[in-house]
Write an enzyme that holds these catalytic residues in place. Structure first.
Site, PDB file in Angstrom:
ATOM      1  N   LYS A 194      20.781  29.202  30.188  1.00  0.00           N
ATOM      2  CA  LYS A 194      19.605  31.003  31.139  1.00  0.00           C
ATOM      3  C   LYS A 194      20.093  31.566  32.410  1.00  0.00           C
ATOM      4  O   LYS A 194      20.659  32.502  31.688  1.00  0.00           O
ATOM      5  CB  LYS A 194      18.579  30.072  31.513  1.00  0.00           C
ATOM      6  CG  LYS A 194      17.481  29.060  30.225  1.00  0.00           C
ATOM      7  CD  LYS A 194      16.150  28.732  31.629  1.00  0.00           C
ATOM      8  CE  LYS A 194      15.399  27.728  30.879  1.00  0.00           C
ATOM      9  NZ  LYS A 194      14.935  28.211  29.208  1.00  0.00           N
TER      10      LYS A 194
ATOM     11  N   ASP B  27      14.485  19.840  38.798  1.00  0.00           N
ATOM     12  CA  ASP B  27      15.093  20.856  37.973  1.00  0.00           C
ATOM     13  C   ASP B  27      15.126  22.420  37.819  1.00  0.00           C
ATOM     14  O   ASP B  27      13.790  22.226  38.212  1.00  0.00           O
ATOM     15  CB  ASP B  27      14.075  20.409  36.577  1.00  0.00           C
ATOM     16  CG  ASP B  27      13.867  21.709  35.866  1.00  0.00           C
ATOM     17  OD1 ASP B  27      15.172  22.502  35.472  1.00  0.00           O
ATOM     18  OD2 ASP B  27      13.384  21.558  34.794  1.00  0.00           O
TER      19      ASP B  27
ATOM     20  N   TRP C 110       7.018  21.560  31.542  1.00  0.00           N
ATOM     21  CA  TRP C 110       8.323  21.457  31.555  1.00  0.00           C
ATOM     22  C   TRP C 110       7.876  20.721  33.250  1.00  0.00           C
ATOM     23  O   TRP C 110       8.391  19.201  33.017  1.00  0.00           O
ATOM     24  CB  TRP C 110       9.877  22.281  31.957  1.00  0.00           C
ATOM     25  CG  TRP C 110       9.651  23.194  31.207  1.00  0.00           C
ATOM     26  CD1 TRP C 110       9.700  24.933  31.393  1.00  0.00           C
ATOM     27  CD2 TRP C 110      10.076  22.933  29.730  1.00  0.00           C
ATOM     28  NE1 TRP C 110       9.738  25.217  29.267  1.00  0.00           N
ATOM     29  CE2 TRP C 110      10.198  23.984  29.018  1.00  0.00           C
ATOM     30  CE3 TRP C 110      10.468  21.632  29.066  1.00  0.00           C
ATOM     31  CZ2 TRP C 110      10.629  23.831  27.706  1.00  0.00           C
ATOM     32  CZ3 TRP C 110      10.957  21.554  27.614  1.00  0.00           C
ATOM     33  CH2 TRP C 110      10.874  23.113  26.437  1.00  0.00           C
TER      34      TRP C 110
HETATM   35  C1  LIG Z   1      12.425  24.563  33.858  1.00  0.00           C
HETATM   36  C2  LIG Z   1      12.900  23.981  32.118  1.00  0.00           C
HETATM   37  N1  LIG Z   1      12.752  21.900  32.680  1.00  0.00           N
HETATM   38  C3  LIG Z   1      13.462  22.154  31.240  1.00  0.00           C
HETATM   39  C4  LIG Z   1      14.162  22.971  30.184  1.00  0.00           C
HETATM   40  C5  LIG Z   1      13.607  21.814  28.565  1.00  0.00           C
HETATM   41  O1  LIG Z   1      15.230  22.023  28.255  1.00  0.00           O
HETATM   42  P1  LIG Z   1      15.935  22.266  27.227  1.00  0.00           P
HETATM   43  O2  LIG Z   1      16.022  22.844  25.862  1.00  0.00           O
HETATM   44  O3  LIG Z   1      17.440  22.411  27.412  1.00  0.00           O
HETATM   45  O4  LIG Z   1      16.279  20.463  27.145  1.00  0.00           O
HETATM   46  C6  LIG Z   1      13.300  24.610  29.654  1.00  0.00           C
HETATM   47  C7  LIG Z   1      13.528  24.841  28.900  1.00  0.00           C
HETATM   48  O5  LIG Z   1      13.177  25.754  28.723  1.00  0.00           O
HETATM   49  C8  LIG Z   1      12.717  24.722  31.150  1.00  0.00           C
HETATM   50  O6  LIG Z   1      12.383  25.905  31.382  1.00  0.00           O
END
Ligand SMILES: Cc1ncc(COP(=O)(O)O)c(C=O)c1O
Length: 362
Positions: free
Chosen positions: A197, A173, A101
């Site tokens: 989560k 994030d 991510w």
């Molecule tokens: C650390 C992290 N950032 C971003 C995301 C992406 O999130 P979204 O699906 O809400 O766009 C995730 C999804 O699992 C994640 O674990």
């Protein structure tokens, strides 16, 4: 019968939250309407909305300088909104690339402007098994911001202390560890996390922003992409995902009743100790690739001796009502997500199964 749900997100919700939502689903607090049917401009939804924002600020212990915001679009929209707002032409932003991510956030920023990897912990095969040592993080002191991913959901690694951003605005994030432990929010220019989560269902991202930093944001953006517009509108610039906000509010109340961020941390540490302790004891049977100092309290990644045994593990676990453990395709094996709603007894059920599986198949 409800299963024990170790999914990485959308993930387990606390049972009392689901029960309360069920109780009030048809008639929200005597209003004669479901919360799903209330206008987002009406007083009943407004109470729900305001309470969710203020509970988030309270539990995050936001200093007066910071404000909470809720925006639809999950964390992926934040990957784009962040550089659109704060990465001005002629400037560059730094990204700590510590996982899947984190890399996507970095790539999205590069579509908007100049972005640089302040570190990249990828192994030759693309996996990540650790967060960087302080000396590996090379921050450009002129960067518009430094972006870190506090918990790497897919590879099961986590920052256990804040990086030194050398005075550069720090952005995080926190999708997979928000409110799982206390953080010093004052150290961050901006924090964002998808709710699905640790905070509730999918459908929105929660954000905490330093209002002084926000003054430096671009103002020539489409309104929907501007943090300032969402803040000014109290996160009701347009129709919010009202049911998701309501459930986040219920889960925040549950977090508060269970000791807030430090209560969650105690609970999460106990669960992680039990699980990693079991993995370490059975290390002849299970492998856990994340380096010990980088192990995540939220997502534990491990595998058995072969992909066939992993499949068998997952199959047999399902029969014991233990679900949601297949690892992400980039990491393989198993991934157990230990978010706030998971209890110590849930993890005890899992570790007993892990012991017996290792005994039978080892
Ligand atoms: C650390 C992290 N950032 C971003 C995301 C992406 O999130 P979204 O699906 O809400 O766009 C995730 C999804 O699992 C994640 O674990």
């Amino acid at each position: 019968m409800r299963k024990i749900n170790f999914n990485a997100g959308p993930a387990a919700l606390p049972l009392p939250v689901l029960e309360r939502a069920r109780e009030e689903l048809l008639d929200f607090q005597g209003t004669g309407l479901s919360i799903l049917e209330h206008s987002h401009r009406g007083p009943d939804y407004d109470r729900v909305h305001t309470e969710a924002l203020s509970l988030f600020a309270e539990l995050m212990d936001l200093p007066k300088s910071h404000s909470p915001i809720m925006v639809q679009g999950g964390a992926s929209l934040q990957f784009a909104m962040l550089p659109l707002n704060f990465l001005r032409p002629g400037h560059s932003a730094d990204y700590a690339v510590t996982g899947h991510w984190a890399r996507l956030a970095f790539e999205e920023a590069r579509r908007v402007g100049a972005a640089r990897a302040a570190c990249d912990t990828a192994l030759a095969d693309g996996r990540h098994v650790r967060v960087p040592k302080p000396s590996e993080l090379l921050v450009d002191p002129r960067a518009a911001y430094l972006h870190v991913t506090t918990n790497n959901t897919i590879f099961g690694t986590q920052w256990h202390s804040l990086p030194d951003s050398k005075g550069v605005p720090l952005v995080a994030d926190m999708c997979s560890d928000i409110l799982s432990r206390p953080v010093n929010a004052a150290k961050f220019a901006l924090i964002y996390a998808g709710a699905q989560k640790n905070l509730g269902p999918a459908g929105l991202a929660l954000i905490a922003v330093d209002r002084d930093w926000l003054k430096t944001a671009r103002t020539d953006l489409p309104d929907i992409l501007s943090y300032a517009v969402h803040l000014e509108a109290r996160s009701i610039y347009h129709t919010p995902p009202t049911f998701a906000v309501y459930l986040v509010g219920l889960q925040l109340k549950w977090i508060k009743a269970n000791g807030g961020a430090s209560g969650m941390e105690q609970r999460n540490k106990a669960k992680a100790e039990l699980l990693y302790g079991t993995l370490d004891r059975l290390k002849g049977f299970y492998g856990a690739p994340a380096e010990k100092e980088s192990r995540s309290l939220m997502n534990a990644v491990f595998h058995a001796a072969s992909p066939e045994l992993d499949d068998l593990f997952l199959l047999e676990a399902e029969k014991e009502n233990l679900t949601g453990m297949r690892g992400h395709r980039a990491a393989g094996g198993m991934r157990v997500s230990l978010y706030n709603a998971i209890s110590l007894s849930d993890v005890t059920a899992l570790t007993s199964f892990m012991e017996s599986f290792a005994k039978r198949r080892g």
